[in-house]
Design a protein around this motif. Sequence first.
Motif, PDB file in Angstrom:
ATOM      1  N   GLN A 306       0.822  -1.218   0.000  1.00  0.00           N
ATOM      2  CA  GLN A 306       0.000   0.000   0.000  1.00  0.00           C
ATOM      3  C   GLN A 306       0.857   1.270   0.000  1.00  0.00           C
ATOM      4  OE1 GLN A 306      -3.222  -0.648  -0.392  1.00  0.00           O
ATOM      5  NE2 GLN A 306      -2.688  -2.825  -0.204  1.00  0.00           N
ATOM      6  N   GLU A 357      -3.211  13.231   8.765  1.00  0.00           N
ATOM      7  CA  GLU A 357      -3.913  12.462   7.733  1.00  0.00           C
ATOM      8  C   GLU A 357      -3.128  11.216   7.349  1.00  0.00           C
ATOM      9  OE1 GLU A 357      -5.397  16.445   7.967  1.00  0.00           O
ATOM     10  OE2 GLU A 357      -3.343  15.728   7.599  1.00  0.00           O
ATOM     11  N   ALA A 358      -1.815  11.336   7.309  1.00  0.00           N
ATOM     12  CA  ALA A 358      -0.979  10.180   6.987  1.00  0.00           C
ATOM     13  C   ALA A 358      -1.089   9.124   8.090  1.00  0.00           C
ATOM     14  CB  ALA A 358       0.472  10.603   6.796  1.00  0.00           C
ATOM     15  N   GLN A 360      -3.662   8.640  10.029  1.00  0.00           N
ATOM     16  CA  GLN A 360      -4.980   8.023   9.900  1.00  0.00           C
ATOM     17  C   GLN A 360      -5.025   7.024   8.747  1.00  0.00           C
ATOM     18  OE1 GLN A 360      -7.476   8.174  12.078  1.00  0.00           O
ATOM     19  NE2 GLN A 360      -6.101   9.440  13.319  1.00  0.00           N
ATOM     20  N   ARG A 361      -4.295   7.298   7.697  1.00  0.00           N
ATOM     21  CA  ARG A 361      -4.254   6.351   6.577  1.00  0.00           C
ATOM     22  C   ARG A 361      -3.617   5.040   7.011  1.00  0.00           C
ATOM     23  NH1 ARG A 361      -0.392   5.436   2.167  1.00  0.00           N
ATOM     24  NH2 ARG A 361      -1.477   4.133   0.648  1.00  0.00           N
ATOM     25  N   SER A 364      -6.102   3.185   9.168  1.00  0.00           N
ATOM     26  CA  SER A 364      -7.178   2.594   8.362  1.00  0.00           C
ATOM     27  C   SER A 364      -6.709   1.329   7.660  1.00  0.00           C
ATOM     28  CB  SER A 364      -7.679   3.612   7.340  1.00  0.00           C
ATOM     29  OG  SER A 364      -8.248   4.728   7.983  1.00  0.00           O
TER      30      SER A 364
END
Length: 373
Positions: A306, A357-358, A360-361, A364
């Motif tokens: 990913q 945000e990174a 949280q990615r 996830s």
Amino acid sequence: MTDSLFPSQPLAEYLVDKPAIDAAIERVMGSGRYILGPEVAAFEEEFSSWLGVQETVGVASGTDALVLALKACGIGPGDVVITVSHTAVATVAAIEWVGAIPLLVDIEPGTFTMNPIQVEAVLRTEHRVKALLPVHLYGHPCDLSAFQKLARQYELQLIEDCSQAHGAKWQGRMVGTWGDVATFSFYPTKNLGAMGDGGAVATDSPQLAQRLRSLRQYGWERRYISEIAGGNSRLDELQAAILRVKATRLDEGNARRRLLAAQYTEGLRGTTVQPPPVAEEAEPVFHQYVVRVAERDELAAYLQKQGVATAVLYPVPIHCQPAYTGRIALAAGGLPETERASSEILSLPLHPRLSEEAIQRVISLIHLWTQQQ
């Protein structure tokens, strides 16, 4: 500047104040002083003030800091030094370089740091021990109150390896201020990193500091006159000037690391991935955010697909590496926690310039991976 998902991108983390660093480099280049000049002296004074010790002695690397600290404390051939196998090889290599004998004990499963209960058990039977060398791994402090007590009880030198823990605290007190001496690395990836190698030894003893300054430069007390047998391990002016700039952002960077680590810890609830626990008395600085997961290699491969790089620090304990297998002393009962940890640990991306945000990615993706198991 775009986000990097792993702290191997130097521009993302370390050139946080490029104009000031450029000015520092220009100042050194124009001074004509490149070795043990005013920048080193100023950095030593500023680092001592920030840490809360009387003396800091700049040296060429974190490994050299360990070697010189051991020598300054009188550790030499035949002396036993207790440390851990779950650390960078430099910790054990430094002990052997001064002719001493490393004796490796197991770690606490939660904090990955040296287990004081095992240390005390060794001290009851091994009478050649001259020093304890706990490592504040991943930025989490060791149980310094326990080690300080043991060092006093058994009349041992306490040498802190703070290479990954600039600014961490135990019981509200800085690591690096509990022992007789403390060593720091300024390798570029550290929380406080230079643009090359660098290190320092900190102490509250003026006598030890004087000995360290002599040892780092051929044993000189007067120029060209070696009073003791020393070597060459000097923090250069250029690195000192850069460190002076970057040190002004260290506390800010550590606070950012704690914030991002807290987001990881909260976000990983409900997954099969175990966040790093924090001891009640500790204030870590998260040099690494190290999780435990039984299917470590599978998770690492999934995240890699990913586009998320991870790392394993360290994949092979020192006592299991080819150079040390079968010839290095271990505490009775072996090192089962160390060996178990090496098969389960994984460092997730974390550095001060990483966006929320990174984070949280990554969280996830781990939730998705857990659902697929």
